[in-house]
Scaffold this active site. Sequence first.
Site, PDB file in Angstrom:
ATOM      1  N   GLU A 174       0.759  -1.118   0.451  1.00 61.88           N
ATOM      2  CA  GLU A 174      -0.492  -0.211   0.058  1.00 61.88           C
ATOM      3  C   GLU A 174       0.814   1.322   0.252  1.00 61.88           C
ATOM      4  O   GLU A 174       0.768   2.467  -0.942  1.00 61.88           O
ATOM      5  CB  GLU A 174      -0.658   0.109   1.378  1.00 61.88           C
ATOM      6  CG  GLU A 174      -2.088  -1.029   1.023  1.00 61.88           C
ATOM      7  CD  GLU A 174      -1.285  -2.481   1.369  1.00 61.88           C
ATOM      8  OE1 GLU A 174      -2.437  -3.342   0.634  1.00 61.88           O
ATOM      9  OE2 GLU A 174      -0.291  -2.474   2.491  1.00 61.88           O
TER      10      GLU A 174
ATOM     11  N   HIS B 220       9.673  15.364   9.840  1.00 64.63           N
ATOM     12  CA  HIS B 220      11.411  14.816   9.074  1.00 64.63           C
ATOM     13  C   HIS B 220      11.044  15.427   7.866  1.00 64.63           C
ATOM     14  O   HIS B 220      11.382  16.101   6.615  1.00 64.63           O
ATOM     15  CB  HIS B 220      12.112  14.166   9.696  1.00 64.63           C
ATOM     16  CG  HIS B 220      12.776  14.007  10.866  1.00 64.63           C
ATOM     17  ND1 HIS B 220      13.796  13.604  11.476  1.00 64.63           N
ATOM     18  CD2 HIS B 220      12.240  15.144  12.390  1.00 64.63           C
ATOM     19  CE1 HIS B 220      14.223  14.412  12.568  1.00 64.63           C
ATOM     20  NE2 HIS B 220      13.567  14.596  12.983  1.00 64.63           N
TER      21      HIS B 220
END
Length: 165
Positions: free
Chosen positions: A76, A103
């Site tokens: 996925e 991040h």
Amino acid sequence: MRIHIATDHAGLEFSRTLVDHLTNGGHEVVDHGPTGYDALDDYPAFCINAAQAVARDQAAGVRTLGVVFGGSGNGEQIAANKVTGIRAALVWSMDTAILAREHNDANVISIGARQHTVEEAIRYIDAFIAEPFSGDERHVRRIAQLLEYETTGDIAGKGVDRLDA
């Protein structure tokens, strides 16, 4: 926030719980399928449709994120990452959920429905949604490099081996 979700048969029951949870949390949820159980379903189209909707919404200035899931979450994530502008992260812990946003400014996460309890997965999703991107220069620079490669096949001055060279 608008949240686009998609799954395969392994995450179908979880998707129903997730829709309720996110809706009760004040989010607008768009479910890209599947709508019924089919052990032989093919997840790529569902996940790509969810990722395309995230990319389209973000381009239009809509606050949106995506969640895709299946047995392991690997396929996925790969499917979602095929869509230009998508940064899909495989999440398996609170740290990876938070760092995906902080991040990497990930706009889609993938979770293995067979790898976690429903409660764990919901905690990861809630953390992902709540965490802002840090905006630190080094992260902005790296994300820009990924987009540059995605659109040109190169990262100027970084020594990327060109496929067409």
